[in-house]
Structure formats: structure tokens, C-alpha cells
Design a protein around this motif. Structure first.
Motif, PDB file in Angstrom:
ATOM      1  N   GLU A 230      -5.379 -10.649  -1.970  1.00 12.38           N
ATOM      2  CA  GLU A 230      -5.548 -11.701  -1.023  1.00 12.38           C
ATOM      3  C   GLU A 230      -4.707 -13.051  -1.515  1.00 12.38           C
ATOM      4  N   LYS A 272      -0.438  -7.703   4.169  1.00 17.78           N
ATOM      5  CA  LYS A 272      -0.780  -8.387   5.613  1.00 17.78           C
ATOM      6  C   LYS A 272      -0.107  -9.296   6.117  1.00 17.78           C
ATOM      7  N   ARG A 276       2.880 -13.678  12.460  1.00 20.28           N
ATOM      8  CA  ARG A 276       3.658 -12.638  13.310  1.00 20.28           C
ATOM      9  C   ARG A 276       5.013 -13.088  13.602  1.00 20.28           C
ATOM     10  N   ALA A 300       2.945 -14.027   4.026  1.00 15.30           N
ATOM     11  CA  ALA A 300       2.009 -12.817   3.786  1.00 15.30           C
ATOM     12  C   ALA A 300       0.857 -12.692   2.824  1.00 15.30           C
ATOM     13  N   LEU A 303      -2.570  -7.324   0.094  1.00 18.21           N
ATOM     14  CA  LEU A 303      -3.885  -6.542   0.658  1.00 18.21           C
ATOM     15  C   LEU A 303      -4.768  -6.122  -0.383  1.00 18.21           C
ATOM     16  N   GLU A 307      -8.331  -1.684   1.439  1.00 18.97           N
ATOM     17  CA  GLU A 307      -7.625  -1.728   3.049  1.00 18.97           C
ATOM     18  C   GLU A 307      -6.590  -0.815   3.041  1.00 18.97           C
TER      19      GLU A 307
END
Length: 307
Positions: A230, A272, A276, A300, A303, A307
Motif C-alpha cells: 500500500e 495498482k 488512470r 501507483a 499491491l 490481491e
């Protein structure tokens, strides 16, 4: 005027801080310290147990070091991120910020040879200690090598004929200064496009001298091990080559090709993507600081294993 403003106006400052999602007790890394603008803002969001480690290979950056027990400045290229964090007793961190732009200070320091505005020796070394400078590139690289760097790094249309002209010119006289280079290549400059063309040539030389794209790839590859789950990776780039590397790495964990998949068809990737689309500066900021015009910010998050 204070020293930070003279050195470098931080681009998209608040956007970068928000992107890091700072935990007051966390450990953060600013791998492009420069004038310290971003670092000073990060420190404001840290509590007594928080820590900020900064990297910068430019010796001038040392003058901007923050006087705070929570702050450490490492005088090295960010391609050595993992090793130098280990030397500081740090295995993993909560967030990493990289602003890949050349600082205003480096462009404004005439003797560094970064700027097309001043006549100076063609240097362009960020660290001031490397054996390779812009003069050496122009004097020793083959016509094919020069064609490659002008085409790839400068995205120059007539890169082949430009390389040939430089190789021919250096047979009679070494190209040592900014003005000498501009004089040699003048016939290749499109009418009315002097500034843009020269900027592309200088960008190509600077990227080659400092091995910027190789260093960026080495740095990004290390972030997967250095970031906690994270943890945030926040990168601001200023030209398409850098942005493509950052975008691909955040999306796939690699620089080209497709995302790898496990036996069951699940994607194997370390991040992740939070942004976008690349975040760009507001029109108000661009008016205040022209350097923000080409900046693209990508975010980003590391993860979780589950996950």
C-alpha cells in the motif's frame, strides 16, 4: 527572494503531496531533492516519528539540505536507491516521490552547459564527477551512435543528417562550447524553430551524458522491493520517453510486453495504478511556472500480496 525559489519552483506541489497519502509516522523518500521544495512540504506532514530520506547527485543540492533530525540527504543517483536505504537501516518505505525534471537552477547556472541561453563549455553532467560529458559525446561517438541518441532521445526528424554534420565538423575542430555547437548545426534548424530544435538537441545530449533512461529503469525496478504494501510511488516526468517507461512499469511491472500471468490466468503485477490518466498542471500553474507545462504526474500503489 529565498533560496528555494532561486533554485527551483516545485511543480504540482500539492498534487504530489496528496498523491503520497502521507502517514505522519511513515518513512518517505524524495529521490530528486534539488532545491528541496517537495521535501520541505513532505516534512510538514510528518510527525515526530516520521522520516524523510532524500537523494540528489548534484553537489549544489547539498546547500539546500533541511536542518531537521527527521531528514537525511544522500549524495547519490537514485539508481542506487535500495543499497543506500539499506546503509541507513531502512528496508522498506511508505512512499517514494520522483520529479524527473532538470532543476531551474541547473538551467540557470551558465557554467553547467545545460542551457541554450548561455555560451559555456558543453558539460551537462548532473554529478560533476563523471568522465562522460557532452563534449566527449560529440567528439568520440560514431555517426551511428549520434544518429541514435538524437533520434531516440531528442526525437529529431533530421537526426541522421545532423549526426553526419557533427562528425564532419569535428574533423577540423573540436566542438567545445554551446555557441560552437549551435553554429555547426545551424543549417539543420527549421526556420523559426530555433529554440525548440536546440532544446531537443540538448535534451538528447543530456539524457545520454547522464544515462537518464537507464537510471530511471534501475530506480523503478527497485521500488517494488523498497515499497511497503500500500506504499505509494509518485513520479513526475517531462518528456514522452520517461513517461512511457513510468506508465508501463506502473501498469505491468515491466517496461515492455504484456503483463505476466500465473497458471490460473491472473495478472502478476506489483502495483495498482491510482492515476488512470496522467495528472497535468492547471493552466494557472503553467502561467506562474512554465516548467509545469510538460509535466505528467503518475501515481501507483504497491499491491497487497493477497490481491
Amino acid at each position: 527572494m529565498n533560496k528555494e525559489i532561486e533554485y527551483h519552483v516545485p511543480v504540482m506541489l500539492q498534487e504530489c503531496i496528496e498523491a503520497l497519502a502521507i502517514n505522519p509516522n511513515g518513512i518517505y523518500v524524495d529521490v530528486t531533492f534539488g532545491g528541496g521544495g517537495h521535501s520541505k512540504e513532505i516534512i510538514k506532514h510528518l510527525g515526530p516519528k516520521g522520516r524523510l530520506i532524500a537523494f540528489d547527485q548534484d553537489p549544489d543540492a547539498i546547500h539546500n539540505a533541511i536542518q531537521d533530525d527527521r531528514f537525511t540527504l544522500i549524495h547519490q543517483n537514485f539508481r542506487f536507491l535500495k543499497n543506500y536505504l539499506r546503509l541507513e537501516g531502512v528496508k522498506q518505505v511508505d512512499g517514494i516521490l520522483a520529479d524527473l525534471g532538470v532543476s531551474s537552477h541547473q538551467f540557470d547556472a551558465a557554467d553547467r552547459g545545460f542551457s541554450i541561453r548561455f555560451d559555456a563549455d558543453l558539460d551537462m553532467r548532473m554529478d560533476q564527477i563523471s568522465d562522460l560529458d557532452a563534449r566527449k559525446v560529440l567528439q568520440t561517438y560514431s555517426e551511428e551512435q549520434l544518429h541514435r541518441i538524437f533520434g531516440m532521445y531528442g526525437e529529431i526528424q533530421n537526426a541522421k543528417s545532423l549526426a553526419k554534420t557533427i562528425v564532419t565538423a569535428r574533423l577540423t575542430r573540436e566542438i567545445q562550447t554551446v555557441d560552437e555547437l549551435k553554429s555547426v548545426i545551424q543549417k539543420h534548424v527549421p526556420k523559426g524553430k530555433d529554440h525548440k530544435y536546440h532544446a531537443q538537441v540538448f535534451q538528447a545530449l543530456r539524457i545520454e551524458v547522464n544515462k537518464e533512461l537507464e537510471a530511471l529503469q534501475e530506480f523503478l525496478t527497485q521500488t517494488t522491493a523498497v515499497l511497503k504494501e500500500e506504499g505509494r510511488l509518485v513520479v513526475m516526468s517531462y518528456h514522452s520517453l520517461e513517461d512511457r517507461l513510468v506508465k508501463n512499469f506502473m501498469a505491468k511491472g515491466k517496461f515492455k510486453g504484456e503483463v505476466e500471468k500465473d497458471f490460473f490466468g491472473n495478472e502478476i503485477k506489483p502495483f495498482k495504478v491510482i492515476s488512470r490518466k496522467a495528472i497535468v498542471a492547471t493552466s494557472e500553474e503553467v502561467l506562474r511556472n512554465n516548467r509545469a507545462r510538460s509535466a505528467k504526474l503518475r501515481i501507483a500503489e504497491k499491491l497487497n500480496v493477497e490481491e
